[in-house]
Structure formats: structure tokens, C-alpha cells
Design an enzyme around this catalytic site. Structure first.
Site, PDB file in Angstrom:
ATOM      1  N   GLY A 159     -12.873  -1.615  20.152  1.00  0.00           N
ATOM      2  CA  GLY A 159     -11.214  -1.488  19.647  1.00  0.00           C
ATOM      3  C   GLY A 159     -10.866  -0.605  20.238  1.00  0.00           C
ATOM      4  O   GLY A 159     -11.860   0.725  20.877  1.00  0.00           O
ATOM      5  N   ALA A 242     -15.521   0.260   8.932  1.00  0.00           N
ATOM      6  CA  ALA A 242     -14.597  -0.761   8.562  1.00  0.00           C
ATOM      7  C   ALA A 242     -14.621  -1.806   8.055  1.00  0.00           C
ATOM      8  O   ALA A 242     -13.658  -1.636   7.047  1.00  0.00           O
ATOM      9  CB  ALA A 242     -15.777  -1.749  10.193  1.00  0.00           C
ATOM     10  N   ARG A 243     -15.062  -2.820   7.880  1.00  0.00           N
ATOM     11  CA  ARG A 243     -15.783  -3.779   6.754  1.00  0.00           C
ATOM     12  C   ARG A 243     -16.384  -3.852   6.033  1.00  0.00           C
ATOM     13  O   ARG A 243     -17.544  -4.152   6.671  1.00  0.00           O
ATOM     14  CB  ARG A 243     -14.463  -5.090   6.729  1.00  0.00           C
ATOM     15  N   GLU A 272     -15.708  -4.246  -2.635  1.00  0.00           N
ATOM     16  CA  GLU A 272     -15.183  -3.050  -3.214  1.00  0.00           C
ATOM     17  C   GLU A 272     -13.872  -3.799  -4.269  1.00  0.00           C
ATOM     18  O   GLU A 272     -13.359  -4.537  -3.999  1.00  0.00           O
ATOM     19  CB  GLU A 272     -14.396  -3.065  -1.517  1.00  0.00           C
ATOM     20  N   HIS A 290     -13.732   4.610   0.719  1.00  0.00           N
ATOM     21  CA  HIS A 290     -13.004   3.899   0.968  1.00  0.00           C
ATOM     22  C   HIS A 290     -11.693   5.242   1.377  1.00  0.00           C
ATOM     23  O   HIS A 290     -10.586   5.076   1.518  1.00  0.00           O
ATOM     24  CB  HIS A 290     -12.379   2.766   0.495  1.00  0.00           C
TER      25      HIS A 290
END
Length: 328
Positions: A159, A242-243, A272, A290
Site C-alpha cells: 500500500g 505494521a501490526r 501491546e 510503537h
């Protein structure tokens, strides 16, 4: 108090300039603490507001929508990701959800490229060695890392952020490969010199560096499970900005401990803010809190998008960053 203003409640502390502008435009209640608003408090305030400004810290699930009352009409999320919000339940309830896409692209790509460099060239290990007074002399075999020039980078998720990373990697002389639900346009592929892999397993086994830039959600939960992680080459490094849920952290920690991959750079975590204790203290793991999008410019831009979405909704128009189920 101007009763004509929309009532807006923030569940997260935002930059002062953003909060001040929101107070000017709306009947805004601020959250002044660095820790997130407790979930029971989020539900309580949602029952008596028009717009709720949330963040990734909030879990806005089906139970929330079943109990939030009828006044709430909009959730303006401060962030791009929206997997913490049940979009289908929001739509069924008639509550609009917006996010802040596009404004974090360059910052996250910068951090991802930085982690690739830091893990490959052992920046953190070297810096800690100097800070601890352990640097005594240069040696030809001292603190050897690996160059990234000429290496193959496999990007999972092509993306906006994946493409921004690819441009940076190309400038560093890396060969760009990617896995995506479908290939990018020929124009973008030609610009980046990118090779598309429809089979993720095949790509993973051939890359020197792998970067995760895919969206979160149930569709990508443990996309990199133990079997897929085992396909990485022993000299490979993995970076995730990302995640956290995309990676099986338990399997990853075991591979790092056994030197089955060279290193990892993580900015996000499976549970997290809790971090798997087996990742702590590993010399081949760089762990960040993060912070991929943590720039002054990004936070201001995110706030501007939130304000734009709320103001557009207030004026009776469709907000530019509305999230709908068809997008998922």
C-alpha cells in the site's frame, strides 16, 4: 457555552495546537492524561456526546455499540488503523467512523528503513557498547554486520507505506520484491522495479530482508506463523512496523534465540503494550515503543484530518476519510 456546537469528547491526549483548534470549533472535552481513558469511562462519555475521538488504545467492539446509547453519531479515530473498531456494528448502529489515512506514510517508511539499517548494521549494539565504556580499539572483525546494498527486500503489503519504503530501499540499492492481494499498477511496478509474488511462502524463502507493512485484522492474524517464519533464511532479518498480531511472537522469539534468523526490528507487538518477555534482552532484537509515526509533523497532520472529518460531518457533508465495511 455555544449549544449549537457539536459535543466532542477525546479519549486520548492530542497535541496542544490540535486540542485548541478543536475547542474553538466544537464543544470539546479533553483527556489530559498520557495514559488512555479507561474502557468503562469511554463507554460512559459516549452516551452523552455527538462525536468520540478515539485511538488505537480503545476497543470499540459490538458490545460497546450495544450499550453506547443513541446520541453518538460519529467516531473520529486518531490513526490510520481501525481494526480496534467493529465497523460492521458501527454501520448497523448508524454511527459513522473515520480515520486519518495518508498522513503517516513517509514517517512510517522512514522508521522502517531505519530499522532495516539498524538491525543489519547493529547500530543499537554498537551504541550501547560505547555508552558502557567497552570500546577499546578498532578491529577488522569487530561488530560485523551486513550491508544492505544489493540485497533483496520482500515487502508484505504494497500500500502507501509499502510503496514509500520501496522507494527508499531502491535508493539504497536494494532489489524490491513484494506480496500483496493483487499486483500494483504497471506504472508503480516499473517505477520501483518491483517483483510481485502471489505466493508469500515462495517470497519469504528467497529474501534477505522482510518488512511487514500489511493492515491488521482477522485476515492477517499470525500471517507469519511458525511455519512461515521457518522459511526465512538464517541470514535474513524481519522488520514489523505494521501490526503486532501479524507475527507469532512466540515462534519468532524461539527462532531468534536459536539464531535461525539474523535479527528482528519490532515497533509493534502482539499484545501491546505488553511485550513478550522472551523477546527482551535478545542481542539480535531491536524493540521500539510503537514510535514509527512519532513525529511532530505527523501528529499535527493527523489532528488536522480528525478536525476536517468532524467539521465536514457537522456541515452535513460526507467526511473524506469515512470507513465503510466495503473497504475492509
Amino acid at each position: 457555552m455555544n449549544t449549537q456546537k457539536l459535543k466532542v469528547v477525546l479519549t486520548v491526549k492530542l497535541p496542544d495546537a490540535v486540542e485548541t483548534r478543536m475547542r474553538e470549533l466544537f464543544n470539546t472535552t479533553l483527556w489530559l492524561f498520557m495514559t488512555p481513558m479507561p474502557p468503562d469511562r469511554v463507554l460512559e462519555v459516549a452516551r452523552d456526546t455527538d462525536v468520540l475521538v478515539t485511538s488505537i488504545n480503545d476497543r470499540i467492539d459490538a458490545d460497546f455499540f450495544a450499550n453506547c446509547g443513541d446520541r453518538l453519531k460519529m467516531i473520529a479515530n486518531f490513526g490510520v488503523g481501525h481494526d480496534h473498531i467493529d465497523i460492521a456494528a458501527a454501520t448497523e448502529k448508524g454511527i459513522m467512523v473515520t480515520n486519518t489515512p495518508g498522513v503517516l506514510t513517509e514517517d512510517t517508511a522512514e522508521m522502517t528503513m531505519g530499522l532495516i539499517l539498524a538491525v543489519s548494521r547493529r547500530f543499537v549494539e554498537g551504541a550501547e557498547l560505547v555508552q558502557n565504556g567497552e570500546f577499546s580499539a578498532w578491529s577488522p572483525t569487530f561488530m560485523l554486520g551486513r550491508r544492505i546494498f544489493g540485497k533483496r527486500l520482500g515487502i508484505i503489503g504494497m500500500g502507501r507505506i509499502g510503496q514509500a519504503l520501496a522507494r527508499r530501499a531502491k535508493a539504497f540499492g536494494m532489489s524490491v520484491h513484494y506480496h500483496n492481494r493483487k499486483p500494483v499498477s504497471a506504472r508503480i511496478s516499473d517505477e520501483l522495479g518491483a517483483t510481485y509474488w502471489d505466493d508469500l511462502d515462495q517470497m519469504l524463502s528467497r529474501m534477505d530482508v522482510v518488512s511487514i507493512n500489511a493492515p491488521g485484522g482477522t485476515g492477517t492474524q499470525h500471517m507469519l506463523n511458525a511455519d512461515r517464519l521457518a522459511r526465512l533464511q538464517p541470514h535474513a532479518i524481519l522488520v514489523n512496523t505494521a501490526r503486532g498480531q501479524i507475527v507469532d511472537e512466540q515462534a519468532l522469539a524461539a527462532m531468534l534465540r536459536n539464531n535461525r534468523i539474523a535479527g528482528v526490528g519490532l515497533d509493534v507487538y502482539e499484545r501491546e503494550p505488553a511485550i513478550n518477555p522472551e523477546l527482551i534482552g535478545l542481542p539480535n532484537a531491536i524493540l521500539l515503543p510503537h514510535m514509527a509515526s512519532s513525529t511532530i509533523e505527523a501528529r499535527q497532520d493527523m489532528g488536522d484530518r480528525v478536525i476536517l472529518n468532524i467539521k465536514t460531518h457537522q456541515d452535513g457533508h460526507r467526511p473524506p476519510d469515512r470507513v465503510i465495511p466495503a473497504m475492509l
